[in-house]
Design a protein around this motif. Structure first.
Motif, PDB file in Angstrom:
ATOM      1  N   VAL A  86      40.991 -20.899  69.613  1.00 40.80           N
ATOM      2  CA  VAL A  86      40.749 -22.346  69.551  1.00 40.80           C
ATOM      3  C   VAL A  86      40.949 -22.853  68.129  1.00 40.80           C
ATOM      4  O   VAL A  86      40.481 -22.246  67.162  1.00 40.80           O
ATOM      5  N   GLY A  87      41.680 -23.973  68.014  1.00 40.71           N
ATOM      6  CA  GLY A  87      41.779 -24.689  66.756  1.00 40.71           C
ATOM      7  C   GLY A  87      42.693 -24.085  65.708  1.00 40.71           C
ATOM      8  O   GLY A  87      42.634 -24.461  64.545  1.00 40.71           O
ATOM      9  N   ILE A  88      43.531 -23.157  66.086  1.00 37.30           N
ATOM     10  CA  ILE A  88      44.453 -22.527  65.129  1.00 37.30           C
ATOM     11  C   ILE A  88      45.882 -22.851  65.559  1.00 37.30           C
ATOM     12  O   ILE A  88      46.225 -22.756  66.735  1.00 37.30           O
ATOM     13  N   GLU A  89      46.725 -23.216  64.604  1.00 40.44           N
ATOM     14  CA  GLU A  89      48.113 -23.556  64.922  1.00 40.44           C
ATOM     15  C   GLU A  89      48.880 -22.312  65.379  1.00 40.44           C
ATOM     16  O   GLU A  89      48.591 -21.199  64.956  1.00 40.44           O
ATOM     17  N   PRO A  90      49.867 -22.524  66.253  1.00 39.41           N
ATOM     18  CA  PRO A  90      50.599 -21.392  66.849  1.00 39.41           C
ATOM     19  C   PRO A  90      51.197 -20.412  65.841  1.00 39.41           C
ATOM     20  O   PRO A  90      51.170 -19.201  66.064  1.00 39.41           O
ATOM     21  N   GLY A  91      51.734 -20.887  64.741  1.00 39.28           N
ATOM     22  CA  GLY A  91      52.323 -19.981  63.748  1.00 39.28           C
ATOM     23  C   GLY A  91      51.298 -19.018  63.181  1.00 39.28           C
ATOM     24  O   GLY A  91      51.571 -17.831  63.004  1.00 39.28           O
ATOM     25  N   LEU A  92      50.110 -19.528  62.903  1.00 36.32           N
ATOM     26  CA  LEU A  92      49.043 -18.673  62.374  1.00 36.32           C
ATOM     27  C   LEU A  92      48.545 -17.716  63.458  1.00 36.32           C
ATOM     28  O   LEU A  92      48.260 -16.549  63.166  1.00 36.32           O
ATOM     29  N   ILE A  93      48.483 -18.188  64.693  1.00 37.09           N
ATOM     30  CA  ILE A  93      48.080 -17.297  65.789  1.00 37.09           C
ATOM     31  C   ILE A  93      49.036 -16.114  65.871  1.00 37.09           C
ATOM     32  O   ILE A  93      48.605 -14.966  65.978  1.00 37.09           O
ATOM     33  N   ASP A  94      50.328 -16.374  65.777  1.00 39.59           N
ATOM     34  CA  ASP A  94      51.323 -15.293  65.828  1.00 39.59           C
ATOM     35  C   ASP A  94      51.098 -14.292  64.699  1.00 39.59           C
ATOM     36  O   ASP A  94      51.192 -13.074  64.907  1.00 39.59           O
ATOM     37  N   GLU A  95      50.795 -14.788  63.494  1.00 41.86           N
ATOM     38  CA  GLU A  95      50.517 -13.904  62.354  1.00 41.86           C
ATOM     39  C   GLU A  95      49.275 -13.059  62.610  1.00 41.86           C
ATOM     40  O   GLU A  95      49.268 -11.847  62.332  1.00 41.86           O
ATOM     41  N   LEU A  96      48.213 -13.684  63.115  1.00 38.32           N
ATOM     42  CA  LEU A  96      46.971 -12.960  63.377  1.00 38.32           C
ATOM     43  C   LEU A  96      47.160 -11.912  64.473  1.00 38.32           C
ATOM     44  O   LEU A  96      46.639 -10.795  64.368  1.00 38.32           O
ATOM     45  N   VAL A  97      47.918 -12.261  65.508  1.00 37.95           N
ATOM     46  CA  VAL A  97      48.176 -11.312  66.600  1.00 37.95           C
ATOM     47  C   VAL A  97      48.974 -10.119  66.079  1.00 37.95           C
ATOM     48  O   VAL A  97      48.669  -8.964  66.409  1.00 37.95           O
ATOM     49  N   ALA A  98      49.972 -10.366  65.245  1.00 36.14           N
ATOM     50  CA  ALA A  98      50.768  -9.262  64.681  1.00 36.14           C
ATOM     51  C   ALA A  98      49.893  -8.361  63.817  1.00 36.14           C
ATOM     52  O   ALA A  98      49.988  -7.129  63.883  1.00 36.14           O
ATOM     53  N   ARG A  99      49.031  -8.959  63.019  1.00 34.88           N
ATOM     54  CA  ARG A  99      48.136  -8.166  62.153  1.00 34.88           C
ATOM     55  C   ARG A  99      47.135  -7.393  63.010  1.00 34.88           C
ATOM     56  O   ARG A  99      46.879  -6.208  62.757  1.00 34.88           O
ATOM     57  N   ALA A 100      46.571  -8.035  64.029  1.00 32.96           N
ATOM     58  CA  ALA A 100      45.618  -7.360  64.913  1.00 32.96           C
ATOM     59  C   ALA A 100      46.285  -6.195  65.628  1.00 32.96           C
ATOM     60  O   ALA A 100      45.677  -5.137  65.812  1.00 32.96           O
ATOM     61  N   ASP A 101      47.544  -6.368  66.008  1.00 37.59           N
ATOM     62  CA  ASP A 101      48.282  -5.302  66.682  1.00 37.59           C
ATOM     63  C   ASP A 101      48.421  -4.086  65.775  1.00 37.59           C
ATOM     64  O   ASP A 101      48.398  -2.949  66.236  1.00 37.59           O
ATOM     65  N   ALA A 102      48.559  -4.309  64.479  1.00 41.14           N
ATOM     66  CA  ALA A 102      48.661  -3.205  63.526  1.00 41.14           C
ATOM     67  C   ALA A 102      47.307  -2.537  63.289  1.00 41.14           C
ATOM     68  O   ALA A 102      47.244  -1.353  62.979  1.00 41.14           O
ATOM     69  N   ILE A 103      46.220  -3.273  63.464  1.00 43.59           N
ATOM     70  CA  ILE A 103      44.868  -2.768  63.220  1.00 43.59           C
ATOM     71  C   ILE A 103      44.302  -2.036  64.434  1.00 43.59           C
ATOM     72  O   ILE A 103      43.668  -0.985  64.302  1.00 43.59           O
ATOM     73  N   CYS A 104      44.518  -2.568  65.616  1.00 41.17           N
ATOM     74  CA  CYS A 104      43.848  -2.109  66.838  1.00 41.17           C
ATOM     75  C   CYS A 104      44.238  -0.668  67.196  1.00 41.17           C
ATOM     76  O   CYS A 104      45.422  -0.371  67.401  1.00 41.17           O
ATOM     77  N   PRO A 105      43.259   0.238  67.330  1.00 41.51           N
ATOM     78  CA  PRO A 105      43.595   1.620  67.687  1.00 41.51           C
ATOM     79  C   PRO A 105      44.198   1.770  69.083  1.00 41.51           C
ATOM     80  O   PRO A 105      44.996   2.680  69.317  1.00 41.51           O
ATOM     81  N   TYR A 106      43.866   0.881  70.007  1.00 37.88           N
ATOM     82  CA  TYR A 106      44.497   0.928  71.334  1.00 37.88           C
ATOM     83  C   TYR A 106      45.987   0.625  71.202  1.00 37.88           C
ATOM     84  O   TYR A 106      46.829   1.312  71.777  1.00 37.88           O
ATOM     85  N   SER A 107      46.327  -0.414  70.445  1.00 37.51           N
ATOM     86  CA  SER A 107      47.737  -0.751  70.226  1.00 37.51           C
ATOM     87  C   SER A 107      48.467   0.405  69.573  1.00 37.51           C
ATOM     88  O   SER A 107      49.581   0.761  69.968  1.00 37.51           O
ATOM     89  N   ASN A 108      47.830   0.994  68.573  1.00 41.32           N
ATOM     90  CA  ASN A 108      48.460   2.100  67.858  1.00 41.32           C
ATOM     91  C   ASN A 108      48.637   3.322  68.753  1.00 41.32           C
ATOM     92  O   ASN A 108      49.628   4.035  68.635  1.00 41.32           O
ATOM     93  N   ALA A 109      47.698   3.544  69.656  1.00 44.58           N
ATOM     94  CA  ALA A 109      47.757   4.727  70.524  1.00 44.58           C
ATOM     95  C   ALA A 109      48.879   4.637  71.553  1.00 44.58           C
ATOM     96  O   ALA A 109      49.483   5.647  71.905  1.00 44.58           O
ATOM     97  N   ILE A 110      49.162   3.432  72.046  1.00 43.63           N
ATOM     98  CA  ILE A 110      50.130   3.319  73.147  1.00 43.63           C
ATOM     99  C   ILE A 110      51.481   2.750  72.717  1.00 43.63           C
ATOM    100  O   ILE A 110      52.403   2.697  73.525  1.00 43.63           O
TER     101      ILE A 110
END
Length: 143
Positions: free
Chosen positions: A104-128
């Protein structure tokens, strides 16, 4: 690499059995989903994976936001995980994941950046990564 936390869960009876953690906090019956010809009425491995991945990815989003100096209240991020089970051409099974991400309340470009960073952090993402198809559908919610 030494583990900083280890979860220990015992499964017995396969998809028609039960799972129980060594501390007793998790103690669930399992059932084959009706869509797979079972009776349903209890959780299954795909639901557990979807919930675990969604919770882990959401936490990674909070960390990514903090690290980029954006404060996002707990209630302003939601991640819905979907785990699909399909049969392969070689008569084995494969998983596919979709994460529906709302911030909520975040512009799409920043959401994309946060999702990419979260994908690099998340151990589930890293595992699969590279082994399971994962779609991330992110959008800004209305506050």
């Amino acid at each position: 690499m030494e583990a900083i936390y280890t979860a220990k869960v015992t499964a017995s009876g396969g998809r028609h059995g039960k799972i129980r953690s060594d501390d007793g906090v998790l103690d669930l019956q399992l059932a084959m989903p009706q869509a797979l010809g079972g009776k349903g009425g209890a959780t299954n491995p795909e639901q557990l994976f979807a919930g675990g991945y969604a919770a882990c990815f959401e936490n990674a989003l909070f960390r990514a936001a903090r690290e980029s100096r954006h404060h996002i209240p707990d209630g302003d991020i939601e991640v819905v995980g979907e785990v699909g089970l399909s049969k392969t051409e070689s008569d084995t099974f494969a998983l596919a994941v979709t994460l529906h991400i709302t911030i909520v309340g975040i512009e799409p470009g920043l959401i994309d950046e946060l999702v990419a960073r979260a994908d690099a952090i998340c151990p589930y993402s890293n595992a699969i990564r590279g082994n399971v198809e994962v779609r991330k559908l992110a959008h800004s919610g209305v506050s």
